[in-house]
Motif scaffolding. Sequence first.
Motif, PDB file in Angstrom:
ATOM      1  N   MET A   1       0.822  -1.190   0.000  1.00 36.42           N
ATOM      2  CA  MET A   1       0.000   0.000   0.000  1.00 36.42           C
ATOM      3  C   MET A   1       0.864   1.251   0.000  1.00 36.42           C
ATOM      4  O   MET A   1       0.493   2.261  -0.581  1.00 36.42           O
ATOM      5  CB  MET A   1      -0.890  -0.062   1.251  1.00 36.42           C
ATOM      6  CG  MET A   1      -2.142   0.729   1.146  1.00 36.42           C
ATOM      7  SD  MET A   1      -3.143   0.164  -0.208  1.00 36.42           S
ATOM      8  CE  MET A   1      -3.355   1.656  -1.056  1.00 36.42           C
ATOM      9  N   THR A   5       0.709   4.444  -2.636  1.00 37.42           N
ATOM     10  CA  THR A   5       0.564   5.806  -2.111  1.00 37.42           C
ATOM     11  C   THR A   5       1.647   6.718  -2.674  1.00 37.42           C
ATOM     12  O   THR A   5       1.358   7.828  -3.142  1.00 37.42           O
ATOM     13  CB  THR A   5       0.611   5.793  -0.576  1.00 37.42           C
ATOM     14  OG1 THR A   5      -0.374   4.897  -0.081  1.00 37.42           O
ATOM     15  CG2 THR A   5       0.390   7.168  -0.009  1.00 37.42           C
ATOM     16  N   GLU A   8       1.023   7.396  -6.398  1.00 38.18           N
ATOM     17  CA  GLU A   8      -0.049   8.366  -6.653  1.00 38.18           C
ATOM     18  C   GLU A   8       0.358   9.781  -6.268  1.00 38.18           C
ATOM     19  O   GLU A   8      -0.051  10.748  -6.916  1.00 38.18           O
ATOM     20  CB  GLU A   8      -1.320   7.959  -5.912  1.00 38.18           C
ATOM     21  CG  GLU A   8      -2.004   6.763  -6.517  1.00 38.18           C
ATOM     22  CD  GLU A   8      -2.421   6.980  -7.964  1.00 38.18           C
ATOM     23  OE1 GLU A   8      -2.955   8.055  -8.293  1.00 38.18           O
ATOM     24  OE2 GLU A   8      -2.206   6.062  -8.766  1.00 38.18           O
ATOM     25  N   VAL A  29      -7.859   7.787  -4.612  1.00 32.52           N
ATOM     26  CA  VAL A  29      -7.540   8.515  -3.376  1.00 32.52           C
ATOM     27  C   VAL A  29      -8.368   7.998  -2.197  1.00 32.52           C
ATOM     28  O   VAL A  29      -7.796   7.689  -1.140  1.00 32.52           O
ATOM     29  CB  VAL A  29      -7.704  10.043  -3.588  1.00 32.52           C
ATOM     30  CG1 VAL A  29      -7.556  10.781  -2.281  1.00 32.52           C
ATOM     31  CG2 VAL A  29      -6.684  10.539  -4.605  1.00 32.52           C
ATOM     32  N   ILE A  32      -6.974   4.540  -1.114  1.00 30.87           N
ATOM     33  CA  ILE A  32      -5.751   4.607  -0.310  1.00 30.87           C
ATOM     34  C   ILE A  32      -6.068   5.056   1.111  1.00 30.87           C
ATOM     35  O   ILE A  32      -5.559   4.492   2.090  1.00 30.87           O
ATOM     36  CB  ILE A  32      -4.723   5.538  -0.983  1.00 30.87           C
ATOM     37  CG1 ILE A  32      -4.235   4.908  -2.294  1.00 30.87           C
ATOM     38  CG2 ILE A  32      -3.560   5.837  -0.063  1.00 30.87           C
ATOM     39  CD1 ILE A  32      -3.395   5.830  -3.141  1.00 30.87           C
ATOM     40  N   VAL A  33      -6.924   6.063   1.238  1.00 33.19           N
ATOM     41  CA  VAL A  33      -7.298   6.567   2.565  1.00 33.19           C
ATOM     42  C   VAL A  33      -8.006   5.475   3.379  1.00 33.19           C
ATOM     43  O   VAL A  33      -7.728   5.293   4.564  1.00 33.19           O
ATOM     44  CB  VAL A  33      -8.167   7.841   2.434  1.00 33.19           C
ATOM     45  CG1 VAL A  33      -8.778   8.228   3.757  1.00 33.19           C
ATOM     46  CG2 VAL A  33      -7.349   8.976   1.876  1.00 33.19           C
ATOM     47  N   ILE A  36      -5.499   2.923   4.656  1.00 36.34           N
ATOM     48  CA  ILE A  36      -4.710   3.461   5.770  1.00 36.34           C
ATOM     49  C   ILE A  36      -5.549   3.503   7.045  1.00 36.34           C
ATOM     50  O   ILE A  36      -5.084   3.107   8.122  1.00 36.34           O
ATOM     51  CB  ILE A  36      -4.144   4.847   5.403  1.00 36.34           C
ATOM     52  CG1 ILE A  36      -3.089   4.697   4.305  1.00 36.34           C
ATOM     53  CG2 ILE A  36      -3.567   5.554   6.625  1.00 36.34           C
ATOM     54  CD1 ILE A  36      -2.626   5.997   3.693  1.00 36.34           C
TER      55      ILE A  36
END
Length: 142
Positions: A1, A5, A8, A29, A32-33, A36
């Motif tokens: 991951m 990140t 991007e 986006v 990815i958030v 996390i």
Amino acid sequence: MLGITVQEIKHALQQKGQYFLAWWHLAVVPMIVCYIIAAVLWIVGYAFVASNSGSWTVDVRKLMISNSLAPYHLLLLSNSFYSFAVVLTFFEASHILLANSTLGPLHLSLMNMGRDIMKFFALCGLNICAFTLAFRKLYSQY
């Protein structure tokens, strides 16, 4: 991951203001958030479970007799964010299927065999796989 990140972020810095004009970045986006957030909630939830019980396993029977449900709520939230991120991952994969013209023989066969029908079945298959994996992860502990 971490690699996705960084990739991007580099991509966004190269394109500056035009990064969010492409629709698939609106899925990357949040994906990815969500990954996390899921990782952070997993770590915090399992740390609470370990501090309360002395074990790293989550037992459903302990959930029924426990007075403090906060660690289990954190784990459920982490599974929910992970499931949503999996669905967004499959949407991002569908972007590669639709937008990348360098897929070689697969791309050529899709064009020759009826473009709209094959795209429809491919996108339906991706969505079914995404939701299946997401629901399996969400309800795997219960």
